[in-house]
Design a protein around this motif. Structure first.
Motif, short mmCIF file in Angstrom:
data_model
loop_
_atom_site.label_atom_id
_atom_site.label_comp_id
_atom_site.label_asym_id
_atom_site.label_seq_id
_atom_site.Cartn_x
_atom_site.Cartn_y
_atom_site.Cartn_z
N UNK A 177 -2.11 21.75 37.10
CA UNK A 177 -1.04 22.79 37.60
C UNK A 177 0.36 22.19 37.37
N UNK A 178 0.43 21.22 37.94
CA UNK A 178 1.77 20.50 37.50
C UNK A 178 2.12 20.22 36.04
N UNK A 179 1.23 19.92 35.14
CA UNK A 179 1.38 19.74 33.91
C UNK A 179 1.89 21.21 33.25
N UNK A 180 1.14 22.01 33.72
CA UNK A 180 1.76 23.43 33.16
C UNK A 180 2.70 23.82 33.75
N UNK A 181 3.09 23.60 34.75
CA UNK A 181 4.54 23.92 35.42
C UNK A 181 5.59 23.29 34.54
N UNK A 182 5.37 21.99 34.23
CA UNK A 182 6.19 21.29 33.30
C UNK A 182 6.49 21.77 31.94
N UNK A 183 5.47 22.61 31.33
CA UNK A 183 5.56 23.26 30.04
C UNK A 183 6.01 24.40 30.37
N UNK A 184 7.59 24.60 30.10
CA UNK A 184 8.68 25.71 30.31
C UNK A 184 8.73 26.49 29.10
N UNK A 185 8.02 26.59 28.28
CA UNK A 185 8.25 27.41 27.15
C UNK A 185 6.89 27.78 26.58
N UNK A 186 6.69 28.96 25.64
CA UNK A 186 5.58 29.50 25.33
C UNK A 186 4.86 28.15 24.16
N UNK B 223 -10.48 1.53 31.35
CA UNK B 223 -10.06 1.80 30.24
C UNK B 223 -8.53 1.96 30.29
N UNK B 224 -7.82 1.62 29.54
CA UNK B 224 -6.38 2.05 29.51
C UNK B 224 -5.86 3.55 29.55
N UNK B 225 -4.93 3.81 30.71
CA UNK B 225 -4.61 5.19 30.85
C UNK B 225 -3.26 5.61 30.31
N UNK B 226 -2.59 4.51 30.06
CA UNK B 226 -1.27 4.87 29.71
C UNK B 226 -1.52 4.74 27.87
N UNK B 227 -0.96 6.11 27.14
CA UNK B 227 -1.35 6.16 25.66
C UNK B 227 -0.15 5.25 24.97
N UNK B 228 0.73 4.79 25.33
CA UNK B 228 1.71 3.92 24.48
C UNK B 228 1.09 2.45 24.75
N UNK B 229 0.83 2.15 25.70
CA UNK B 229 0.15 0.57 25.92
C UNK B 229 -1.28 0.88 25.10
N UNK C 48 -1.77 11.65 27.52
CA UNK C 48 -0.17 12.12 27.69
C UNK C 48 0.14 13.06 28.74
N UNK C 49 -0.90 13.75 29.15
CA UNK C 49 -0.75 14.82 30.20
C UNK C 49 -0.50 14.32 31.66
N UNK C 50 -0.73 12.84 31.84
CA UNK C 50 -0.83 12.30 33.18
C UNK C 50 0.65 11.93 33.77
N UNK C 51 1.65 11.89 32.65
CA UNK C 51 2.91 11.25 33.20
C UNK C 51 3.97 11.86 32.67
N UNK C 52 4.75 12.25 33.74
CA UNK C 52 5.75 13.55 33.66
C UNK C 52 6.75 12.95 32.77
N UNK C 53 7.10 11.85 32.63
CA UNK C 53 8.11 11.28 31.45
C UNK C 53 7.49 11.46 29.87
N UNK C 54 6.21 10.89 29.91
CA UNK C 54 5.77 11.12 28.34
C UNK C 54 5.46 12.59 28.31
N UNK C 55 5.29 13.34 29.04
CA UNK C 55 5.02 14.64 28.76
C UNK C 55 6.27 15.59 28.47
#
Length: 650
Positions: A158-167, A270-276, A180-187
């Motif tokens: 729900x937080x990730x969906x809230x951050x998605x502010x456009x269609x 497993x690694x949870x950060x997609x950049x790392x 990629x959906x875990x981190x607000x900066x990356x998303x």
């Protein structure tokens, strides 16, 4: 026009998607066990926005008693704070590479002094800074306590969906990997790139690749901030081990998991950060050779009961052939997070280049391919199977045809079998040497390039010797009357075999194309079937190696290829060659794979496992290559020998 997404934008309550109520409740009292509340999280995980959110919400009630302080602005000094203040501290600079970290003991004494004035301290810090503070408090458990630690949870759906502010961003969200959906900066960063370049939203893999590249711009320096500055040496080592598929058991893993850099999947970390993950996960390659589908394919179970009862029991003993056992092995590696990303097959897939044998091989290849792992830097539509033919992959019936037609027709069964494989690269020996393209596989994002060389160009060549042909003909007529029909057929087959040669040769046209080609990746690997150098094993055979091996190695060294993979000898072997005062003393490493599943072997069946690890980002990436020989012993695959790790050309 105001953009919907901007990762540089300062804190705005309207754009904050996280729920901070549990932290607001926390700050109504002093810590229960130490002098401060530690908020520990990875860099670029949203700690600053969390502090700003707390300042905003607490300030609505009493602005005078709440202060947010970025300690970088005070240099080495520490500010004076009125008693009874709720202090939200950011960037304590207690650890990190580059510059001089703040003295953790002096900082802790400052916190103790504030605590005695009824000041509530909420300190945001990286995992490395927490370790520095914990060490400074060693011997005094009343200063800092792990029970007071707080962490930032990954974004909820729900937080990730809230951050998605456009269609567009809402449509893109379910297409993004969960990491990629875990981190607000990356998303926010991904949505910003999609907003700037709308076409990228239609190709998520390309969008995420662009995000990885852009994250290393000077203003973000994501990898350096998160991995190099934000973690201790021990924490970085733990992440590297996890990236290689290991499961280290120490307190660092638990802390990294709480900080959102590690997660549990199927009971393993497993690694949870997609950049790392993209930067630390090594490329794993399985190099197999000489599978020999057909009558010489090795059986895993020696069934001496040649009757219906034996056939019934055989079905309960597991995979019937060694090649099937390998499929089972790769499936087990996949479950453990250690499956190969690429499969390299260096020839002799079949015994007789027969369509039926190739049908078996294609089915087997499809089974293995289902278990190959995905790598964040491997495009989903690029080849993950690299295949060259061997001398047994030549149709000798076609080789008997008149040149030049027969020269290429002998390779048509191999081309029919694998030419339509959607993710397979191979040299097109069925095409004329003068006009065909050089077979290459380029993985720019991985820093790896392959040259696939066909060394069985003239395999099964019919040898024309008029004197011997006349002698054989005379012998045949002499024996014709006294020979039974089965013996006559056997004699004809032997005569055909005797009159053929099986040279290994890379066509000069392909070598010239290799020399003219532009090679850019730091890791360059050549694959062919025949050995480029003698092995410490003996084979009494005509043309057992590569006729123009010296020219091949000269061309590869000139173009700075660092590794050659081959088969043919059914023997595992590692070597390295350097020609003094030529090619700037460049070293070529050579890895011969044992036969994966032929029953004609002098040693165990097996394969080579190649691991290519990278370290660093941008223009400062270094590579290390490690080759391990894996052999089948009983029901297990065991490491027998290794070469490396080594850097390209060393």
């Amino acid at each position: 026009m105001t953009r919907a997404f901007d990762v540089r934008r300062p804190y705005s309550p309207e754009r904050d998607v996280r729920d901070h109520s549990h932290l607001l409740d926390l700050l109504t009292s002093l810590p229960a066990n130490g002098v401060l509340w530690p908020l520990v999280g990875a860099r670029r995980a949203g700690k600053t926005w969390t502090l700003k959110a707390l300042e905003h919400h607490l300030g609505l009630a009493d602005k005078t008693s709440v202060r947010y302080l970025d300690l970088r602005k005070f240099g080495r000094a520490l500010p004076s704070v009125p008693p009874g203040t709720t202090l939200l501290l950011d960037e304590p600079q207690l650890a990190g590479q580059g510059g001089s970290p703040r003295d953790a003991s002096a900082f802790l004494r400052w916190c103790v002094d504030l605590y005695t004035t009824n000041t509530r301290i909420f300190l945001a810090m990286s995992p490395a800074e927490w370790i520095a503070l914990e060490r400074a408090a060693a011997g005094d458990a009343g200063l800092v306590c792990s029970r007071d630690m707080r962490f930032l949870d990954p974004l909820t759906h729900s937080e990730a969906l809230k951050l998605a502010r456009t269609a567009v961003s809402r449509a893109l969200l379910p297409e993004l990997p969960a990491t990629w959906r875990r981190n607000p900066f990356l998303l926010e960063f991904v949505f910003e790139l999609a907003e700037q370049s709308p076409a990228l939203a239609n190709t998520p893999w390309t969008l995420l690749q662009a995000a990885r590249v852009s994250s290393e711009r000077m203003e973000f320096a994501y990898h350096r901030a998160v991995f190099e500055d934000g973690l201790t040496d021990a924490q970085r080592s733990a992440l590297r081990e996890i990236a290689r598929g290991a499961a280290p058991r120490d307190e660092n893993v638990d802390l990294l998991e709480r900080c959102g850099l590690v997660q549990q999947r199927d009971g393993r970390p497993v690694l949870a950060d997609p950049i790392l993950e993209a930067n630390l996960c090594p490329l794993r390659i399985h190099h197999v050779s000489d599978i020999h589908f057909g009558p010489k394919s090795a059986e895993r179970v020696d069934v001496k009961e040649r009757n219906p009862h034996g056939d019934t029991m055989k079905g309960g003993l597991g995979p019937p052939r060694v090649c099937d056992h390998y499929v089972e092995h790769v499936a087990e590696l996949a479950a453990a997070g250690r499956a190969p990303h690429l499969l390299v097959v260096s020839g002799d897939v079949a015994e007789w280049a027969d369509d039926a044998q190739y049908a078996e091989a294609r089915l087997w290849l499809d089974q293995v391919s289902r278990h190959l792992a995905k790598h964040p830097r491997l495009p989903p539509d690029e080849p993950n199977v690299l295949l060259v033919g061997g001398n047994h992959d030549v149709d000798w019936r076609q080789a008997a045809g008149p040149a030049p037609a027969g020269a290429q027709a002998r390779h048509e069964p191999f081309a029919r079998a694998f030419g339509d494989h959607p993710r397979c690269a191979r040299p097109p020996l069925e095409e004329p040497p003068a006009t065909r393209a050089l077979a290459v596989a380029r993985y720019a994002d991985l820093g790896v390039e392959f040259a696939l060389l066909g060394s069985a160009e003239f395999g099964g060549q019919e040898e024309k010797d008029p004197v011997r042909d006349e002698l054989l003909s005379l012998i045949g007529r002499l024996r014709q009357g006294a020979m039974e029909e089965p013996d006559a057929e056997r004699a004809a087959a032997l005569r055909d075999h005797v009159s053929r040669i099986d040279p290994g040769l890379v066509h000069d046209a392909d070598l010239q194309r290799l020399r003219r080609a532009q090679w850019h990746a730091p890791i360059r690997i050549a694959v062919l079937h025949h050995p480029v150098s003698p092995l410490p094993s003996t084979e009494l055979a005509r043309f057992g190696g590569l006729i123009n091996a010296g020219e091949v190695k000269d061309a590869l060294a000139h173009k700075e290829f660092c590794l050659v993979l081959h088969g043919h000898s059914h023997t595992g072997w590692f070597g390295k060659e350097q020609w003094p005062e030529r090619h700037e003393d460049w070293t070529i490493r050579i890895a011969a794979a044992p036969s994966l599943s032929s029953r004609e072997v002098q040693e165990h069946n097996g394969y080579n496992e190649i691991e290519i690890a990278r370290d660093g980002v941008g223009g400062e990436v270094g590579y290390q290559i490690h080759v391990r020989r894996m052999v089948r012993e009983g029901a297990t695959w065991t490491r027998r020998a290794s070469m490396g790790p080594f850097a390209p050309g060393k």
